[in-house]
Motif scaffolding. Structure first.
Motif, short mmCIF file in Angstrom:
data_model
loop_
_atom_site.label_atom_id
_atom_site.label_comp_id
_atom_site.label_asym_id
_atom_site.label_seq_id
_atom_site.Cartn_x
_atom_site.Cartn_y
_atom_site.Cartn_z
N ILE A 16 4.16 0.43 -0.29
CA ILE A 16 5.23 1.61 -1.44
C ILE A 16 5.14 2.44 -1.90
N SER A 17 5.86 3.48 -1.75
CA SER A 17 5.91 4.05 -3.25
C SER A 17 7.07 4.54 -3.89
N HIS A 18 7.17 5.58 -4.88
CA HIS A 18 7.62 6.77 -4.74
C HIS A 18 7.28 7.65 -4.00
N PRO A 19 8.61 8.37 -3.71
CA PRO A 19 7.97 9.44 -2.97
C PRO A 19 6.85 10.54 -3.78
N ASP A 20 5.96 11.00 -2.11
CA ASP A 20 5.65 12.18 -2.91
C ASP A 20 3.85 11.14 -3.68
N ALA A 21 3.90 10.12 -3.71
CA ALA A 21 3.04 9.58 -4.21
C ALA A 21 1.33 9.71 -3.70
N GLY A 22 2.23 9.63 -1.75
CA GLY A 22 0.49 9.78 -0.53
C GLY A 22 0.70 8.45 -0.34
N LYS A 23 1.79 7.64 0.60
CA LYS A 23 2.42 6.50 1.31
C LYS A 23 1.69 7.61 2.59
N THR A 24 2.75 7.87 2.94
CA THR A 24 2.00 8.40 4.25
C THR A 24 0.54 9.03 4.61
N THR A 25 0.43 9.69 3.83
CA THR A 25 -1.10 10.36 3.91
C THR A 25 -2.08 9.04 4.27
N LEU A 26 -1.72 8.24 2.95
CA LEU A 26 -2.33 6.36 2.94
C LEU A 26 -2.80 6.17 4.54
N LYS A 44 4.11 10.97 11.49
CA LYS A 44 5.69 12.13 10.21
C LYS A 44 5.68 11.25 8.90
N SER A 45 5.47 12.04 7.69
CA SER A 45 6.15 11.15 7.17
C SER A 45 7.42 11.17 7.09
N ASN A 46 8.26 10.17 7.07
CA ASN A 46 9.54 9.36 7.15
C ASN A 46 10.23 9.28 5.96
N LYS A 47 10.50 10.78 5.58
CA LYS A 47 11.47 10.58 4.52
C LYS A 47 11.80 11.97 4.71
N ILE A 48 13.68 11.99 3.78
CA ILE A 48 14.02 13.60 3.80
C ILE A 48 13.19 14.18 2.28
N ILE A 138 -4.12 3.73 -6.93
CA ILE A 138 -4.21 5.18 -7.48
C ILE A 138 -4.43 6.45 -7.10
N ASN A 139 -3.71 7.26 -6.31
CA ASN A 139 -4.56 8.01 -5.59
C ASN A 139 -4.17 9.87 -6.13
N LYS A 140 -4.74 10.34 -5.72
CA LYS A 140 -4.42 11.97 -5.99
C LYS A 140 -5.95 11.80 -7.07
N LEU A 141 -7.02 11.10 -7.28
CA LEU A 141 -8.41 11.11 -7.93
C LEU A 141 -8.43 12.98 -7.75
N ASP A 142 -8.84 13.74 -7.11
CA ASP A 142 -9.44 14.15 -6.97
C ASP A 142 -8.87 15.90 -7.83
N ARG A 143 -7.43 15.36 -8.36
CA ARG A 143 -6.59 16.21 -9.02
C ARG A 143 -7.03 15.52 -10.58
N GLU A 144 -6.17 16.58 -12.00
CA GLU A 144 -5.87 15.86 -13.14
C GLU A 144 -4.72 15.02 -13.29
N GLY A 253 -8.70 6.54 -5.42
CA GLY A 253 -9.28 6.49 -4.92
C GLY A 253 -8.57 8.10 -4.54
N SER A 254 -8.19 9.29 -2.96
CA SER A 254 -8.14 10.16 -2.96
C SER A 254 -6.74 10.12 -1.38
N ALA A 255 -6.12 9.74 -1.47
CA ALA A 255 -6.19 9.20 0.21
C ALA A 255 -6.15 10.85 1.08
N LEU A 256 -5.70 11.54 0.70
CA LEU A 256 -5.95 12.84 1.00
C LEU A 256 -7.07 13.48 1.35
N TYR A 257 -7.96 13.30 1.21
CA TYR A 257 -10.29 13.38 1.35
C TYR A 257 -10.40 12.38 1.72
P1 G4P Z 1 4.80 10.39 0.46
O1 G4P Z 1 5.14 9.71 1.63
O2 G4P Z 1 4.69 8.86 -0.53
O3 G4P Z 1 6.16 10.37 0.13
O4 G4P Z 1 3.60 10.72 -0.16
P2 G4P Z 1 2.81 11.66 1.14
O5 G4P Z 1 1.17 10.95 1.80
O6 G4P Z 1 3.26 12.50 2.37
O7 G4P Z 1 1.91 13.16 0.21
C1 G4P Z 1 2.48 14.04 -0.89
C2 G4P Z 1 2.19 14.96 -1.17
O8 G4P Z 1 1.42 14.66 -1.59
C3 G4P Z 1 2.00 15.84 0.31
O9 G4P Z 1 1.27 16.88 -0.28
C4 G4P Z 1 -0.41 15.03 0.51
O10 G4P Z 1 -0.84 16.09 0.52
C5 G4P Z 1 0.12 15.38 -0.84
N1 G4P Z 1 -0.98 14.06 -1.49
C6 G4P Z 1 -1.41 12.73 -0.71
N2 G4P Z 1 -2.65 12.13 -1.29
C7 G4P Z 1 -3.27 13.13 -1.83
C8 G4P Z 1 -4.66 13.35 -2.50
O11 G4P Z 1 -5.39 11.90 -2.25
N3 G4P Z 1 -4.81 14.19 -3.61
C9 G4P Z 1 -4.18 14.85 -3.38
N4 G4P Z 1 -4.50 16.42 -3.90
N5 G4P Z 1 -2.74 15.26 -2.54
C10 G4P Z 1 -2.26 14.46 -2.10
P3 G4P Z 1 2.71 17.85 0.60
O12 G4P Z 1 2.25 19.43 0.25
O13 G4P Z 1 3.93 17.56 0.01
O14 G4P Z 1 2.95 17.53 2.25
P4 G4P Z 1 2.11 17.92 3.39
O15 G4P Z 1 2.60 19.67 3.34
O16 G4P Z 1 1.18 18.50 2.96
O17 G4P Z 1 2.39 17.58 4.48
#
Ligand code: G4P
Length: 525
Positions: A16-26, A44-48, A138-144, A253-257
């Motif tokens: 669970i998360s607020h939209p955009d926190a990285g649920k789909t990526t994780l 696919k991101s299940n969000k509007i 706690i996600n997106k540690l690759d960012r400030e 961590g960082s789900a994206l990476y």
């Molecule tokens: P959600 O399901 O919680 O709504 O989030 P989602 O995973 O769709 O992630 C929202 C945005 O955050 C995406 O970027 C995704 O790439 C980015 N993101 C997720 N995890 C990380 C992380 O660990 N580090 C960084 N830097 N970004 C992360 P977007 O540009 O909105 O979408 P997309 O075009 O990349 O799919």
């Protein structure tokens, strides 16, 4: 394999998360580990999406996706993992609340820069109602982002949970060096955004400062200081307390990476609870009981308007579910045989022969199921804990095509059974009110009535603040209240009394003046 072994190897949870926190990526990264998908971007991101041209299109698109991603199962190191997907859009929060009734634990994803956001707060409060064990990522540690201590304070305060960090970051954003796992004393070095190599973590104790400094660079001293503070300030992690929802482990961590995700998954599998007991109106059902039981927590309508069949999602609570066997649909008192139950492995849906406690099976349905229905081998049970929440938005619904009133009634009925919204009948004027938790639901209802039921509706405004169920053992006071508030009383679809509070003030005054009455904001009572 014996039933208890099958149960012990299952982990069913929701992210669970607020939209955009990285649920789909994780989710996607977890599925990659499990081999359930092979390429990034498969989930696919299940969000509007924000700024979508048409919400309808998005709703349709989302409905298509969300059948496929409702439950994603995979095998990992001998464990069967079931991830329950939850809708990202907050207007579908009620769907998420119900999905949580089928989860044994949750992982909460928090954006390091944004901290605890509104939707996270709401969702965690529902988990807390049911004492669901919570793990924090706690996600997106690759960012400030925010300072980790500040963030943990915020989590403790806003989410009302006690935390125990099991890993700690060295630096953040451009200075991110790695994450140190406190529980097994391993340093996981961050190889950088452009090098997504999962290197084996280094076994390092903090006693060897110089060795540590070789990897952590100039950040080493501040990191060691922080680590000392972490150990002083936060309680040691205790699996038992976590399973009782008294403490939440935190990972960074960082789900994206794909950084810190493997550690999260492996630790999760070690500590997360296996499917547990479930409560019914009459008794507690243990998963190890040999007789099959299960309940419907979600109904998903088919995308094809020509075939109004749906999928009922059943959470198995006890025993073994078998394809083609007769089961009792308790509410209808009828036997049903399911010849095509399906399970979901990422995008693929396949017919299954058996399922065990913790598993979710999809049953094709032509209108026999409503949310909360129980299936059993004959015992008349009714599982509890599948709540409806007091609606917060209200509109009268009217028939816009007099020739189609039957279709409208049927459509509204079935959509309410699916849990799209709640229907209240105003006792004062007999009009039908649709109550929802999100504005988008009105569009969904109108659109689906038109496309699936060939009926059309019109909404009219109704000025209300909140609806809540009322009950009391003091019949005189209850009757008095209903008499005084006769203009504001309604019945829900089960015929229960609902008070339609016209303003915060009116609600407040009612609670004060009628102390013998209970004003309830969830239907579970
Ligand atoms: P959600 O399901 O919680 O709504 O989030 P989602 O995973 O769709 O992630 C929202 C945005 O955050 C995406 O970027 C995704 O790439 C980015 N993101 C997720 N995890 C990380 C992380 O660990 N580090 C960084 N830097 N970004 C992360 P977007 O540009 O909105 O979408 P997309 O075009 O990349 O799919």
């Amino acid at each position: 394999m014996s039933l208890s072994k099958e149960i012990q190897r299952r982990r069913t949870f929701a992210i669970i998360s607020h939209p955009d926190a990285g649920k789909t990526t994780l989710t996607e990264k977890l599925l990659l580990f499990g081999g359930a998908i092979h390429v990034a971007g498969a989930v696919k991101s299940n969000k509007i999406k924000k700024g979508a041209t048409s919400d309808f299109m998005e709703i349709e698109r989302q409905r298509g996706i969300s059948v496929a991603t409702s439950v994603m199962g995979f095998e990992y190191q001998g464990m069967k993992v079931n991830i329950l997907d939850t809708p990202g859009h907050q207007d579908f929060a009620e769907d998420t609340f119900r999905t949580l009734t089928a989860a044994d634990s949750v992982i909460v994803v928090i954006d390091v820069a944004k901290g605890v956001e509104a939707q996270t707060e709401k969702l965690v409060s529902v988990c807390r109602l049911r004492d669901i064990p919570i793990m924090v990522f706690i996600n997106k540690l690759d960012r400030e982002g925010k300072d980790p201590f500040e963030l943990l304070d915020e989590i403790e305060q806003k989410l009302d949970i006690k935390v125990s960090p099991l890993s700690w970051p060295i630096g953040m954003g451009r200075n991110l060096k790695g994450v140190y796992s406190i529980y097994d004393k391993k340093l996981n070095l961050y190889t950088g955004a452009d090098k997504q190599i999962v290197e084996e973590p280094l076994q390092l104790t903090t006693a060897d400062r110089d060795e540590f400094a070789r990897y952590a660079g100039k950040e080493v001293d501040s990191f060691l200081e922080e680590l000392e503070m972490v150990q002083e300030v936060y309680p040691d992690f205790d699996t038992h307390a976590y399973r009782e929802a008294k403490i939440s482990p935190v990972f960074f961590g960082s789900a994206l990476y794909n950084f810190g995700v493997k550690e999260l998954l492996e630790y999760f599998l070690k500590i997360a609870p296996a499917p547990g007991k479930n409560t019914t109106e009459t008794r507690i059902v243990e998963p190890t009981e040999p007789a099959f039981t299960g309940f419907v927590f979600k109904i998903h309508a088919n995308m094809d308007p020509n075939h109004r069949n749906r999928i009922a999602f059943v959470r198995i609570c006890s025993g073994k579910f078998e394809r083609g066997k007769n089961y009792l649909h308790v509410r209808l008192g009828k036997q049903f045989k399911f010849s095509n139950p399906t399970a979901f492995m990422a995008e693929k849906k396949s017919v299954i022969d058996e399922a065990f406690p913790g598993d979710i099976v999809g049953i094709p349905d032509t209108g026999n199921f409503v949310i909360g229905d129980t299936l059993s081998e004959g015992e008349k049970l009714k599982f509890t804990g599948i709540p409806s929440f007091a609606p917060e938005l209200f509109r009268y619904i009217e028939n816009a095509d007099p020739l189609k009133s039957k279709q409208l009634a049927k459509g509204v009925d079935q959509l309410m059974d699916e849990g799209v919204a709640q229907l209240l009948i105003h006792q004062f004027n007999g009009r039908k009110i649709i109550g929802t938790v999100g504005a988008l639901q009105y569009e969904v209802i109108e659109h689906r009535l038109r496309h699936e039921y060939n009926a059309s509706c019109r909404y009219e405004p109704v000025q209300l603040y909140k609806a809540c169920w009322i009950k009391s053992s003091d019949k005189a006071q209850l009757d008095d209240f209903k008499k005084r508030k006769y203009q504001y009383m309604a019945k829900d679809k089960h015929g229960r009394d609902v008070y339609l509070a016209e303003s915060p003030h009116a609600l407040h005054m009612s609670i004060e003046r009628f102390p013998a009455l209970e004003f309830l904001f969830t239907s579970e009572f």
